[in-house]
Design a protein around this motif. Structure first.
Motif, PDB file in Angstrom:
ATOM      1  N   ARG A 192     -16.106  -7.162  -1.403  1.00 41.12           N
ATOM      2  CA  ARG A 192     -14.937  -6.549  -0.769  1.00 41.12           C
ATOM      3  C   ARG A 192     -13.667  -6.839  -1.554  1.00 41.12           C
ATOM      4  O   ARG A 192     -12.833  -5.964  -1.774  1.00 41.12           O
ATOM      5  N   ASP A 379      -7.352  -6.226   3.767  1.00 37.76           N
ATOM      6  CA  ASP A 379      -8.249  -5.128   3.438  1.00 37.76           C
ATOM      7  C   ASP A 379      -8.585  -4.376   4.720  1.00 37.76           C
ATOM      8  O   ASP A 379      -9.473  -4.761   5.458  1.00 37.76           O
ATOM      9  N   ASN A 382     -12.237  -2.945   5.703  1.00 35.29           N
ATOM     10  CA  ASN A 382     -13.343  -3.785   6.085  1.00 35.29           C
ATOM     11  C   ASN A 382     -12.992  -4.764   7.184  1.00 35.29           C
ATOM     12  O   ASN A 382     -13.838  -5.523   7.656  1.00 35.29           O
ATOM     13  N   ASP A 398     -23.503  -4.665   5.822  1.00 36.28           N
ATOM     14  CA  ASP A 398     -23.427  -4.164   4.459  1.00 36.28           C
ATOM     15  C   ASP A 398     -24.796  -3.934   3.841  1.00 36.28           C
ATOM     16  O   ASP A 398     -24.906  -3.488   2.705  1.00 36.28           O
TER      17      ASP A 398
END
Length: 409
Positions: A192, A379, A382, A398
């Motif tokens: 990520r 972020d 996510n 994921d």
């Protein structure tokens, strides 16, 4: 926390599958390499158009949105770009032929220089002295033009590859990113963070830097057209390339032209061009920070080496992708060093190497924003904030190759 087994143990137990995978990847690379620059061009266009794809998907099907954007890209980007390059190449050939066959009146230029500065300069003697390297350079230009014309069928095939890559990435880009995250043997939180940093780098190099260069080149080209300077298209293309280079910019184009106009007696146009050129060059101070922001892996050395090295390795598309490759290598090494230090029980002190909260891009628009000093980056795609999120089990989230929760490619 990832539940994947130890990589070395897993590989040793499945050596046959490892060999088959390596051979398959090598064969696939041999197929892609001949058209790598066109594939990369499709990736760049998909990255630029992805925000528009997401907006259109709110109203129409994903395939319809992708088809519309492909048509827009062909009509507004690919075809105009090919036309401008063809015109610039033709003007370059005209100049080369004029110098080679002696149609340029060197004596008039010598007389004008003597009248302006009061000092006689023998340009013909200078030309005779450097005739061999000049002839070699002109021959290379002519050869390159012939190769370009002869390679038109290959270029058309390559652009067809670009169009199909663009369509596939626009329609299935999220699934591709999720698949890459699934097959990549890297911890989920590192993936990520790496994707977030690469997104910032792509925005800075591919979007911000190119848009700034394009704006400055077009502004300078308009000024040259108003002043009736010949070979405007060629000079505009040269200004675009120069504007991509930090600390150089369009100054490298308008200053020699101003000197030439002054030498040939066009004093007023020369003065106007100097003033106008200074304004265009000064716009870099405001445009570049507004569009690019700051990122820890994007500095002048990486830009210059990435541009020229990218041209050699990837062709014309290397102008944009070269700095991304070098900057991405720096980001990856920073993350590797940090994770190694943490694994050894020596967590880094102070700001983490790969984190730079000063440059963030919004998921939907790609527009940069400023974070408060010392405040960790977030972020949004996510739901994990900061470069070192708390341990969590992401294997279910994921681990699905069909998931569409991955970040923007």
């Amino acid at each position: 926390m990832s539940t994947r087994p130890e990589l070395s143990e897993w590989l040793s137990d499945r050596m046959g599958l490892v060999v088959l995978t390596v051979v398959s990847v090598l064969l696939a690379a041999l197929i892609v390499l001949p058209y790598l620059q066109y594939v990369l061009l499709g990736v760049i266009l998909a990255y630029i158009l992805m925000p528009a794809q997401r907006q259109l998907e709110k109203h129409v099907r994903s395939m319809t949105a992708a088809l519309v954007l492909v048509v827009v890209a062909i009509l507004t980007i690919l075809l105009p770009m090919m036309y401008v390059l063809a015109v610039a190449l033709g003007q370059a050939l005209d100049i080369a032929m004029a110098v080679q066959d002696g149609s340029l009146n060197v004596e008039n230029v010598e007389q004008q220089i003597e009248l302006e500065i009061g000092y006689a300069i023998d340009l013909q003697e200078t030309y005779d002295t450097y005739q061999e390297p000049i002839a070699t350079g002109l021959q290379e230009v002519a050869t390159g033009a012939l190769e370009f014309v002869g390679g038109v069928p290959s270029i058309l095939i390559g652009l067809t590859v670009t169009v199909f890559v663009l369509f596939a990435l626009l329609r299935d880009g999220d699934r591709l990113v999720s698949w890459v995250r699934y097959v990549l043997p890297v911890e989920d939180h590192v993936q990520r963070e790496l994707l977030n940093e690469l997104d910032q780098l792509m925005w800075a190099s591919v979007v911000g830097n190119v848009v700034v260069a394009m704006i400055q080149a077009v502004l300078l080209g308009i000024g040259l057209m108003v002043l009736d300077v010949p070979s405007v298209v060629l000079l505009t293309v040269a200004a675009f390339v120069a504007a991509l280079l930090p600390l150089i910019g369009v100054f490298a184009v308008w200053m020699p032209i101003s000197i030439y106009l002054l030498v040939v007696g066009e004093t007023v146009p020369a003065a106007i061009l100097v003033g106008y050129g200074l304004l265009v060059s000064a716009s870099d101070t405001y445009l570049r920070p507004a569009l690019i922001g700051r990122t820890s892996a994007f500095n002048s050395a990486i830009v210059v080496v990435g541009i020229f090295g990218g041209l050699v390795v990837f062709g014309a598309v290397g102008l944009f992708i070269g700095p991304v490759v070098l900057g991405g290598a720096k980001i990856t090494l920073d993350l590797f060093a940090r994770e190694w230090a943490i694994a050894e029980g020596n967590p880094p002190v102070g700001p983490l190497p790969a984190a730079d909260p000063a440059a963030e891009t919004a998921t939907e628009t790609g527009i940069t924003g400023e974070s408060a000093p010392g405040e960790p980056a977030v972020d949004d795609s996510n739901g994990a904030d900061g470069p070192e999120p708390a341990p969590e089990d992401d294997s279910a989230e994921d681990g699905e190759p069909g998931s569409s929760d991955g970040p923007t490619p």
